[in-house]
Design a protein around this motif. Structure first.
Motif, mmCIF file in Angstrom:
data_model
loop_
_atom_site.group_PDB
_atom_site.id
_atom_site.type_symbol
_atom_site.label_atom_id
_atom_site.label_comp_id
_atom_site.label_asym_id
_atom_site.label_seq_id
_atom_site.Cartn_x
_atom_site.Cartn_y
_atom_site.Cartn_z
ATOM 1 N N ARG A 1 27.876 -6.149 13.663
ATOM 2 C CA ARG A 1 28.806 -5.636 14.206
ATOM 3 C C ARG A 1 29.117 -6.870 15.358
ATOM 4 O O ARG A 1 28.254 -7.096 16.125
ATOM 5 C CB ARG A 1 28.704 -4.386 14.979
ATOM 6 N N ILE A 2 30.345 -7.527 15.304
ATOM 7 C CA ILE A 2 30.656 -8.559 16.107
ATOM 8 C C ILE A 2 31.383 -8.158 17.500
ATOM 9 O O ILE A 2 32.554 -7.322 16.939
ATOM 10 C CB ILE A 2 31.194 -9.585 15.455
ATOM 11 N N PRO A 3 31.010 -8.131 18.586
ATOM 12 C CA PRO A 3 31.815 -7.269 19.643
ATOM 13 C C PRO A 3 33.184 -8.169 20.130
ATOM 14 O O PRO A 3 33.263 -9.351 19.682
ATOM 15 C CB PRO A 3 30.789 -7.612 20.997
ATOM 16 N N ALA A 4 34.196 -7.464 20.640
ATOM 17 C CA ALA A 4 35.081 -8.101 21.010
ATOM 18 C C ALA A 4 34.959 -9.103 22.036
ATOM 19 O O ALA A 4 33.956 -8.933 22.668
ATOM 20 C CB ALA A 4 36.150 -6.960 21.590
ATOM 21 N N GLY A 5 35.900 -10.037 21.991
ATOM 22 C CA GLY A 5 35.654 -11.046 22.953
ATOM 23 C C GLY A 5 34.765 -12.303 22.376
ATOM 24 O O GLY A 5 34.880 -13.527 22.842
ATOM 25 N N THR A 6 34.479 -12.064 21.302
ATOM 26 C CA THR A 6 33.676 -13.267 20.623
ATOM 27 C C THR A 6 34.322 -14.307 19.776
ATOM 28 O O THR A 6 35.636 -13.714 19.261
ATOM 29 C CB THR A 6 32.700 -12.654 19.310
ATOM 30 N N ASN A 7 34.307 -15.432 19.988
ATOM 31 C CA ASN A 7 34.921 -16.444 19.204
ATOM 32 C C ASN A 7 34.542 -16.466 17.798
ATOM 33 O O ASN A 7 33.356 -16.851 17.586
ATOM 34 C CB ASN A 7 34.971 -17.667 20.066
ATOM 35 N N VAL A 8 35.394 -16.470 16.700
ATOM 36 C CA VAL A 8 35.102 -16.333 15.491
ATOM 37 C C VAL A 8 35.786 -17.643 14.801
ATOM 38 O O VAL A 8 36.969 -17.765 14.838
ATOM 39 C CB VAL A 8 35.322 -15.226 14.489
ATOM 40 N N LEU A 9 34.818 -18.576 14.228
ATOM 41 C CA LEU A 9 35.343 -19.615 13.437
ATOM 42 C C LEU A 9 35.456 -19.381 11.913
ATOM 43 O O LEU A 9 34.418 -19.115 11.324
ATOM 44 C CB LEU A 9 34.516 -20.819 13.846
ATOM 45 N N ALA A 10 36.565 -19.376 11.181
ATOM 46 C CA ALA A 10 36.665 -19.323 9.854
ATOM 47 C C ALA A 10 36.875 -20.651 9.261
ATOM 48 O O ALA A 10 37.882 -21.588 9.509
ATOM 49 C CB ALA A 10 37.845 -18.567 9.426
ATOM 50 N N LEU A 11 35.755 -20.975 8.660
ATOM 51 C CA LEU A 11 35.552 -22.289 8.126
ATOM 52 C C LEU A 11 36.043 -22.530 6.649
ATOM 53 O O LEU A 11 35.517 -22.836 5.742
ATOM 54 C CB LEU A 11 34.018 -22.708 7.945
ATOM 55 N N ASN A 12 37.410 -22.548 6.637
ATOM 56 C CA ASN A 12 38.066 -22.561 5.501
ATOM 57 C C ASN A 12 37.938 -23.842 4.674
ATOM 58 O O ASN A 12 37.897 -23.729 3.352
ATOM 59 C CB ASN A 12 39.572 -22.277 5.794
ATOM 60 N N PRO A 13 37.959 -24.938 5.245
ATOM 61 C CA PRO A 13 37.422 -26.149 4.459
ATOM 62 C C PRO A 13 36.350 -26.012 3.528
ATOM 63 O O PRO A 13 36.311 -26.350 2.431
ATOM 64 C CB PRO A 13 37.374 -27.262 5.763
ATOM 65 N N LEU A 14 35.209 -25.209 4.099
ATOM 66 C CA LEU A 14 34.239 -25.229 3.287
ATOM 67 C C LEU A 14 34.256 -24.356 1.930
ATOM 68 O O LEU A 14 33.605 -24.595 0.801
ATOM 69 C CB LEU A 14 32.947 -24.504 4.028
ATOM 70 N N ILE A 15 35.164 -23.093 2.288
ATOM 71 C CA ILE A 15 35.765 -22.110 1.163
ATOM 72 C C ILE A 15 36.072 -23.011 0.143
ATOM 73 O O ILE A 15 36.135 -22.996 -1.022
ATOM 74 C CB ILE A 15 36.574 -21.219 1.857
ATOM 75 N N GLY A 16 37.119 -24.099 0.425
ATOM 76 C CA GLY A 16 37.877 -24.780 -0.533
ATOM 77 C C GLY A 16 37.034 -25.662 -1.289
ATOM 78 O O GLY A 16 37.295 -26.048 -2.361
ATOM 79 N N TRP A 17 35.679 -26.087 -0.689
ATOM 80 C CA TRP A 17 34.840 -26.825 -1.416
ATOM 81 C C TRP A 17 33.801 -26.177 -2.159
ATOM 82 O O TRP A 17 32.750 -26.503 -2.815
ATOM 83 C CB TRP A 17 34.135 -27.913 -0.578
ATOM 84 N N ASP A 18 33.722 -24.778 -2.232
ATOM 85 C CA ASP A 18 32.827 -23.747 -2.763
ATOM 86 C C ASP A 18 33.086 -23.649 -4.245
ATOM 87 O O ASP A 18 34.193 -23.335 -4.555
ATOM 88 C CB ASP A 18 33.052 -22.559 -1.931
#
Length: 527
Positions: A420-437
């Motif tokens: 459970r990640i609380p409101a106010g947290t910065n979340v980084l979606a590392l889409n480049p890594l998904i593209g290389w997966d």
């Protein structure tokens, strides 16, 4: 080319979610009681590098053998391999952020932030504008730096002009004319040097500047192919230098030691000086364009001389709820964001075509069938049929992404990977890594535009796996303009040249956006 990632959820990242399904109507109350979801783990249990008092995870990052400020993607690859598809890190001052590298989690993140999504602003740019001389910006920094109601006030009023297909299509002929001028410039450089000179990236900047100029300012700067030392060349070079300086300064400040928060460092002063130059240039250019528009005016107000029925600038200036300062800030950000982004992407695209001649031949075949030897302007009908060209651009974004991450600030609690990640947290979606997966994109090291065909020959592609322009209401407002620019350039290059590259491999380096590591010394052979 890229290290294959194995993003299998580790036992530490699975959480303790248990769900039982019952189809029998005679299930006991005890069975039903057992069919509850256990509480997700707290975000503090998300694995990640060690965080120290005051300085957070910075020492762990800098001591990692993979850490290189210009190659941060390699560091993130090692971190995700070590800890799994969700990682918790702490910035100095105990600011917690969570990084994810799973397309399903990227979808959850975007769907949870559809209503006025919050993102971490460019803090340097926001501070600069909030503290500008004479309070010029009036604490209204534009859609790049604002969130909430102020962001939506501007975004809701500018997106119709920028994202409406019928408006963007009206610029196609002029964009194509810019691109044809660029083709002549390429031929000139090829004849003179036998290949592109080391500063060919500068020529791509000029093409991008001229292309974005016809949309943002309803005019050409005239710098593309202008004689060296001429006024047009000087103005274009000055603006490109200003934008390059802005990108490099912001990258250094945003990813550096943050001392600029305490006092104006030399890099911060450089940012401030170049921002002032950009504001001055854009203000002058808008004033000149408005004067030209007024010459064609009448009872209906501003009108564009010529055949175009819609003008982005005209619409913005006449939109209720937008002040002239709002429009100037928005135009400034279009110019600022529209040069390095498309030019770097097309540099990478031409490199991939040169390294994959079989792909280039397929592209040329499509362009020959759709465009032929047409020298007149490309039309929307041509654009609609360039399906392989569009796949080439998508595959370029997969291999050479534009940025390192899509960032959101949670406005509500969100469960990802059992935490459970609380409101106010910065979340980084590392889409480049998904593209290389390899588990998401089979044969990830290969340049295969075919994977994007409708029949998906290499398997289904998750719609949130690659997001070069973001998603939802915070999607890049210049997306349609940028795509039209890139498709036009790709079509004209394929029509006229075969691109070759005979030098050391090019890789992506981290800045505010990714950029090529080496000079783009292509050889353009006439077809």
């Amino acid at each position: 080319m890229f290290q294959t990632l194995l993003l299998r959820p580790s036992s530490a990242g699975l959480g303790r979610v248990v769900l039982q399904r019952f189809t029998s109507t005679t299930a006991s109350s005890q069975q039903l009681a057992e069919a509850v979801l256990e509480e997700p783990r707290p975000a503090t249990e998300i694995p990640g590098p060690r965080a120290y008092p005051i300085v957070g995870s910075i020492p762990s990052m800098m001591m990692d053998k993979e850490f290189d400020v210009k190659r941060l993607h390699k560091y993130w690859i090692s971190v995700i391999k070590r800890y799994g598809p969700i990682v918790r890190m702490v910035n100095p001052g105990r600011l917690v952020f969570v990084a994810i590298a799973n397309p399903e989690d990227c979808e959850k993140l975007n769907r949870a932030s559809t209503d006025q999504p919050q993102r971490t602003p460019l803090l340097t740019l926001k501070r600069l504008r909030d503290n500008w001389t004479d309070n010029y910006f009036e604490k209204r920094g534009g859609i790049i730096v604002e969130n909430g109601d102020e962001w939506w006030r501007v975004r809701s009023r500018v997106q119709t002009a920028m994202l409406k297909p019928m408006v963007v299509r009206e610029y196609l002929a002029e964009m194509d004319d810019v691109t044809l001028t660029f083709m002549d410039r390429i031929q000139e450089l090829q004849d003179k040097h036998g290949q592109m000179p080391d500063n060919f990236q500068e020529e791509l900047y000029k093409w991008a500047l001229e292309s974005v100029g016809v949309v943002a300012l309803d005019r050409r700067f005239g710098c593309l192919g202008a004689p060296p030392g001429s006024e047009a060349a000087r103005r274009g070079e000055e603006l490109i230098t200003v934008v390059n300086n802005l990108f490099s300064s912001m990258a250094a400040l945003e990813m550096g030691t943050q001392m600029w928060r305490l006092f104006p460092t030399p890099t911060y002063k450089k940012l401030r000086d170049n921002h002032a130059k950009l504001l001055k240039i854009v203000t002058e250019q808008v004033a000149e364009t408005v004067a030209l528009l007024n010459e064609g005016g009448g009872e209906g107000g501003l009108q564009l001389p010529g055949a175009r029925q819609h003008s982005v600038l005209t619409q913005l200036l006449s939109t209720p709820g937008l002040t002239q300062k709002d429009v100037l800030t928005f135009i400034m950000d279009i110019v600022f964001a529209g040069i390095d982004t498309t030019s770097h992407t097309m540099g990478f695209c031409l490199y991939l075509l040169a390294k994959n001649p079989e792909v280039q031949k397929k592209l040329q075949k499509e362009v020959d069938e759709v465009v032929g030897d047409l020298q007149g302007p490309l039309t929307p009908q041509h654009m609609a049929r360039l399906s392989y060209a569009k796949a080439v651009i998508k595959e370029t974004f997969r291999i050479f992404p534009l940025t390192m991450a899509l960032v959101r600030i949670l406005t509500q609690d969100l469960v990802l990977q059992g935490y459970r990640i609380p409101a106010g947290t910065n979340v980084l979606a590392l889409n480049p890594l998904i593209g290389w997966d390899a588990s998401v994109f089979p044969r990830p090291d290969e340049f295969l535009p075919e994977r994007w065909h409708r029949d998906r020959p290499l398997g289904d592609i998750h719609p949130f796996a690659i997001l070069p322009f973001g998603a939802g209401s915070r999607m890049c407002v210049g997306r349609r303009v940028a795509e039209q620019e890139m498709y036009t350039l790709l079509a004209r290059v394929a029509q006229r040249f075969t691109v070759e590259y005979h030098h050391e491999d090019v890789e992506a380096l981290n800045g505010l956006v990714f950029y090529p590591s080496r000079p783009l010394t292509f050889t353009f052979l006439p077809r």
